[in-house]
Design a protein around this motif. Structure first.
Motif, PDB file in Angstrom:
ATOM      1  N   LEU A   1      69.840  33.283  27.138  1.00 35.43           N
ATOM      2  CA  LEU A   1      69.169  33.883  26.382  1.00 35.43           C
ATOM      3  C   LEU A   1      68.396  34.769  28.143  1.00 35.43           C
ATOM      4  CD1 LEU A   1      65.956  32.285  24.186  1.00 35.43           C
ATOM      5  CD2 LEU A   1      68.980  34.098  23.842  1.00 35.43           C
ATOM      6  N   LEU A   2      68.072  34.646  28.816  1.00 37.18           N
ATOM      7  CA  LEU A   2      67.674  35.407  30.514  1.00 37.18           C
ATOM      8  C   LEU A   2      68.142  36.291  30.680  1.00 37.18           C
ATOM      9  CD1 LEU A   2      65.184  36.018  31.783  1.00 37.18           C
ATOM     10  CD2 LEU A   2      65.799  34.772  33.286  1.00 37.18           C
TER      11      LEU A   2
ATOM     12  N   VAL B   1      70.966  36.624  19.873  1.00 36.34           N
ATOM     13  CA  VAL B   1      69.753  37.111  19.277  1.00 36.34           C
ATOM     14  C   VAL B   1      69.011  37.411  20.911  1.00 36.34           C
ATOM     15  CG1 VAL B   1      67.354  35.550  20.239  1.00 36.34           C
ATOM     16  CG2 VAL B   1      69.067  34.788  19.162  1.00 36.34           C
ATOM     17  N   ALA B   2      69.832  37.651  21.805  1.00 26.13           N
ATOM     18  CA  ALA B   2      69.480  38.262  23.231  1.00 26.13           C
ATOM     19  C   ALA B   2      69.332  40.116  23.131  1.00 26.13           C
ATOM     20  CB  ALA B   2      69.832  37.570  24.608  1.00 26.13           C
ATOM     21  N   VAL B   3      71.258  40.483  22.821  1.00 23.67           N
ATOM     22  CA  VAL B   3      71.095  41.547  22.186  1.00 23.67           C
ATOM     23  C   VAL B   3      70.584  42.751  21.796  1.00 23.67           C
ATOM     24  CG1 VAL B   3      72.942  43.380  22.480  1.00 23.67           C
ATOM     25  CG2 VAL B   3      73.800  40.669  23.913  1.00 23.67           C
ATOM     26  N   PRO B   4      70.256  41.983  20.717  1.00 24.21           N
ATOM     27  CA  PRO B   4      68.874  42.903  19.479  1.00 24.21           C
ATOM     28  C   PRO B   4      67.774  43.067  20.287  1.00 24.21           C
ATOM     29  CG  PRO B   4      71.200  41.128  18.218  1.00 24.21           C
ATOM     30  CD  PRO B   4      70.536  40.687  19.769  1.00 24.21           C
ATOM     31  N   LEU B   5      66.787  41.780  21.044  1.00 26.50           N
ATOM     32  CA  LEU B   5      66.340  41.893  21.546  1.00 26.50           C
ATOM     33  C   LEU B   5      65.602  42.511  22.326  1.00 26.50           C
ATOM     34  CD1 LEU B   5      63.716  40.103  20.976  1.00 26.50           C
ATOM     35  CD2 LEU B   5      63.659  38.592  22.651  1.00 26.50           C
ATOM     36  N   GLY B   6      66.900  42.019  23.100  1.00 23.26           N
ATOM     37  CA  GLY B   6      66.967  43.299  24.538  1.00 23.26           C
ATOM     38  C   GLY B   6      66.757  45.348  24.247  1.00 23.26           C
ATOM     39  N   ILE B   7      67.602  45.048  22.544  1.00 17.90           N
ATOM     40  CA  ILE B   7      67.489  46.957  22.004  1.00 17.90           C
ATOM     41  C   ILE B   7      65.842  46.574  21.671  1.00 17.90           C
ATOM     42  CG2 ILE B   7      68.616  47.844  20.597  1.00 17.90           C
ATOM     43  CD1 ILE B   7      70.783  46.777  20.786  1.00 17.90           C
ATOM     44  N   LEU B   8      65.613  45.846  21.503  1.00 21.49           N
ATOM     45  CA  LEU B   8      63.547  46.076  20.222  1.00 21.49           C
ATOM     46  C   LEU B   8      63.036  46.768  22.106  1.00 21.49           C
ATOM     47  CD1 LEU B   8      64.287  43.521  17.591  1.00 21.49           C
ATOM     48  CD2 LEU B   8      64.083  46.182  17.569  1.00 21.49           C
ATOM     49  N   LEU B   9      62.643  45.998  22.652  1.00 21.05           N
ATOM     50  CA  LEU B   9      62.112  45.105  23.979  1.00 21.05           C
ATOM     51  C   LEU B   9      62.123  47.063  24.887  1.00 21.05           C
ATOM     52  CD1 LEU B   9      62.919  41.871  26.623  1.00 21.05           C
ATOM     53  CD2 LEU B   9      60.942  43.012  24.016  1.00 21.05           C
TER      54      LEU B   9
END
Length: 211
Positions: A89-90, A32-40
């Motif tokens: 996550l963080l 969850v966190a790696v793709p979300l970090g990329i999107l951010l």
């Protein structure tokens, strides 16, 4: 020897439970966190909001978060895994975001000049360059999750916390050590293995660049 004859089976079982709970939570966190970090990195306006929310979740005491899961998900492994997933996550999200944001703009310009699409730039340029920072977040999350998984026994999820808290309740130091030592070994061992994986992936990327 008599202690291991009596508790050896339980130590093995609870260790396997601890590894399973920690691994699943960490895997979900990374997915969850790696793709979300990329999107951010592509949506800076909402990046601070999302990072703020995950930071706020991180401040909730781990035992309180586990307890809050009970009215919604009951007891057992599922609520424990979800709580640990939230805690993972963080570090992964923040490090993924920072790692990609700090990629030298010259590399991005070079990728554009070579005709790379945004997706190709992310997977062939940005992620390899940000990999050490991303892996640092993953290693930190792994240590957190393995340590906090000890509290999962409070809601019936098993794990090495069973031995630790049983030892505390019954004033048996041997049980406390039997739970604490494997948790420490698991945390240090996981950090070491992830460090080896980071070195292998980094050296692989350097070889590709050299070619």
């Amino acid at each position: 020897m008599s202690f291991f004859e009596e508790y050896g089976g339980q130590i093995f079982t609870t260790t396997m439970e601890h590894i399973f709970i920690s691994f699943v939570a960490l895997l979900l966190g990374a997915l969850v966190a790696v793709p979300l970090g990329i999107l951010l990195t592509r949506a800076p306006k909402i990046a601070n909001i999302v990072l703020g929310v995950t930071s706020a979740l991180q401040t909730i005491p781990s035992l309180a978060l586990l307890t809050l899961m009970i009215p919604f998900l009951g007891v057992g492994r599922v609520p424990a895994i979800i709580a640990l997933f939230i805690y993972s996550l963080l570090p992964i999200l923040r490090n993924t975001y920072i790692g990609l944001k700090n990629v030298d703009v010259n590399y991005l310009d070079a990728a554009k000049g070579m005709g790379m699409t945004p997706a190709q730039s992310i997977y062939q340029v940005e992620i390899p360059l940000a990999l050490p920072t991303i892996m640092a977040g993953l290693r930190l999350a792994a240590v957190y999750v393995i340590a906090w998984a000890s509290l999962a026994s409070y809601i019936g999820a098993g794990g090495l916390g069973v031995l630790i808290f049983s030892g505390l309740d019954n004033y048996q130091p041997n049980l406390i050590f039997a739970g604490t030592i494997p948790v420490t070994i698991l945390a240090l061992g996981t950090d070491y293995l992830l460090g080896k994986l980071e070195n292998k992936l980094t050296s692989s990327n350097l070889k590709k660049e050299a070619e």
